[in-house]
Design a protein around this motif. Sequence first.
Motif, PDB file in Angstrom:
ATOM      1  N   MET A 103      -6.511   8.616   2.682  1.00 58.38           N
ATOM      2  CA  MET A 103      -7.542   7.611   2.375  1.00 58.38           C
ATOM      3  C   MET A 103      -8.015   6.914   3.642  1.00 58.38           C
ATOM      4  O   MET A 103      -9.217   6.778   3.897  1.00 58.38           O
ATOM      5  N   ILE A 104      -7.056   6.470   4.453  1.00 57.77           N
ATOM      6  CA  ILE A 104      -7.405   5.771   5.692  1.00 57.77           C
ATOM      7  C   ILE A 104      -8.084   6.732   6.661  1.00 57.77           C
ATOM      8  O   ILE A 104      -9.058   6.372   7.342  1.00 57.77           O
ATOM      9  N   ALA A 105      -7.608   7.984   6.709  1.00 60.81           N
ATOM     10  CA  ALA A 105      -8.216   8.971   7.614  1.00 60.81           C
ATOM     11  C   ALA A 105      -9.679   9.215   7.257  1.00 60.81           C
ATOM     12  O   ALA A 105     -10.552   9.260   8.134  1.00 60.81           O
ATOM     13  N   PRO A 144       0.807  -1.229   0.000  1.00 65.21           N
ATOM     14  CA  PRO A 144       0.000   0.000   0.000  1.00 65.21           C
ATOM     15  C   PRO A 144       0.836   1.273   0.000  1.00 65.21           C
ATOM     16  O   PRO A 144       0.516   2.230  -0.712  1.00 65.21           O
ATOM     17  N   ALA A 145       1.931   1.312   0.771  1.00 63.21           N
ATOM     18  CA  ALA A 145       2.748   2.524   0.846  1.00 63.21           C
ATOM     19  C   ALA A 145       3.351   2.868  -0.510  1.00 63.21           C
ATOM     20  O   ALA A 145       3.418   4.039  -0.898  1.00 63.21           O
ATOM     21  N   ALA A 146       3.784   1.839  -1.259  1.00 70.28           N
ATOM     22  CA  ALA A 146       4.407   2.081  -2.562  1.00 70.28           C
ATOM     23  C   ALA A 146       3.375   2.373  -3.642  1.00 70.28           C
ATOM     24  O   ALA A 146       3.584   3.241  -4.503  1.00 70.28           O
ATOM     25  N   GLY A 198       1.172   5.609  -2.232  1.00 68.37           N
ATOM     26  CA  GLY A 198       2.025   6.756  -1.944  1.00 68.37           C
ATOM     27  C   GLY A 198       1.449   7.656  -0.869  1.00 68.37           C
ATOM     28  O   GLY A 198       0.936   7.193   0.149  1.00 68.37           O
ATOM     29  N   THR A 199       1.509   8.964  -1.124  1.00 64.22           N
ATOM     30  CA  THR A 199       1.041   9.942  -0.130  1.00 64.22           C
ATOM     31  C   THR A 199      -0.472   9.933   0.039  1.00 64.22           C
ATOM     32  O   THR A 199      -0.994  10.540   0.979  1.00 64.22           O
ATOM     33  N   MET A 200      -1.191   9.255  -0.861  1.00 67.72           N
ATOM     34  CA  MET A 200      -2.657   9.194  -0.752  1.00 67.72           C
ATOM     35  C   MET A 200      -3.117   8.197   0.309  1.00 67.72           C
ATOM     36  O   MET A 200      -4.270   8.240   0.735  1.00 67.72           O
TER      37      MET A 200
END
Length: 590
Positions: free
Chosen positions: A36-38, A25-27, A30-32
Amino acid sequence: MRLPAIVLMLAAGLIVGPVLGLLDPAAQFGTMLSPMIAIAVAIILFEGGLTLDVDHLSDAATGVRRLVIIGAPLGWLMSACALHYVAGLSWETSAVFGGIMIVTGPTVIAPLLRQAKLAKRPAALLQWEAIVNDPVGALAAVLAFEVVVVLQTATGAGHAVWQLAMGIGVASALGLAGGAGLAAAFRRAYVPEYMKVPVLFVVLLAVFAVADSVLHESGLLAVTLMGLWIANAGLPSFTELYRFKEHATVLLVSGVFILLAAGMSFDRLMVLDWRAVVFVAVVILIARPLPVLIALAFTNVPAKERILVALTGPRGVVLVAVAGLFGERLVELGIPDGDRVAPLAFALVAATVVLHGFTLSPVARFLGLSAGEKPGVLILGGSRWSVELALALRKMGQVEKKGEKGEVKKSTGLPVMIADPNHARLRGAREAGIDVFFGDILSEAAEERVELIAYEKLICAAENDAYNTLVATDLAPEFGRDNVFQLKRVKETSSRHALPATLGGRPLAPQQTYFEANAAIAEGYEFRVSTLSEEWKLENWREMLNGAVAVAELTPGGRLRFLAPDEDPQDRPGTRILSFTEKREERREA
């Protein structure tokens, strides 16, 4: 599959993430990923707030109040001590993480309660505690984090206190204003019906974002208060709004849980050692039960319910998401063990989800707090036909057991209740010893007094066809459309009076109207229970009861299934068949 859904999500995330490497997920996001989780967590908490109907809290109010006011601070203290003395974290990290650990996870509790079928009060205690403690736990972590910031950066304590008070005040004001504004707009028809859900989403995200910009994580409090206001506003369209939000939440919980599990790497998980295992055990056996038992002491909550609540504390999405965020911030502040927060949070969530997912139902049954051990049936309408059906269903579920002295004992059978708004029509049911509810099954009184979760099937058999259709349509989402049945409508064969498939319940064998069914009872028909065996099969049943109509079957595994008019029961030894047939001659004469 009869498995806790959260356990499957956890396994799926670990398989596609660390094990197979198909999803990082991090790769890939990225910064999204973080926003998204928030946003997903905000929507999940808002849906949790929508379930907080104050009128339904009733006798659980004292217990919930104590769990929040007394249990939450005690839980924070004991969790922080466990983190410091057992897991070996610094006091700064322990204070922040301990605050987050107050959260018991409404995203996990809801599916577990749905599966376990708990009695009403313990279920309400667990659900309300989880929902109310979600923002409380996040704010406790914010408070602890602000204190850590003050100590690390030498910023004035007054500024930190002012920022905290301002954030809580703004979040509360925004949440209540958003809820009140939406309720007024919906009630006055300023928003078209088809636009209500999109407008709800936009206002929800705006309230969360503005509150979060003032004080990080205070948006959780704002959206919970917003949902609470709307839940208690008495909106006519509330049911449709809530059902849509519930569906969205199921998708979001699944997605977020899988993403968080997939984001765990073996390198991060290798941080966990024997101290982490002991820490999880201490939390489950001491840090959770002790605060709950102290908080509920000297209340009207029975001892068995206290024990169940104390032993049930699964953590969920909010804990992992918020813990990961604060762990990164602690590292940025120069606290080295902040990077251990996320793996410990994941280990705690995994352990509690798996443990409670598989033990909640057995523990509830052992304590006598399960509302649905057998597939119960709720019958609408107190006619003679309904009474005969209820008696036959009870007999169908009875199991004979030999006592210590060799005497044969019978169990109580399937739980059955007859509901009718006419008191006189319930006389026959009361005389037969059947549980009854006098009143409208759609009323608020029914919500408070009838444990709908104890009943798996609904049969609408009142005299009024329109009322049957209304009840079947309204309660179909509660029971599941496959579990709602209705007697044949008098005029349903006429195209002028035929209703669409979305209204009413499924047809019930035999296809008879209310008047035809009760006339058949008066003419000598009865419900009869037969049990198939290796020697006496379905073919023998047909020969012996020529002309009988199979109404339902109860499998050896305890699954109750009502049959469609053209459907045959299964030919399996041990299957019990409920049929509608003419009385035997000797019984007629008797």
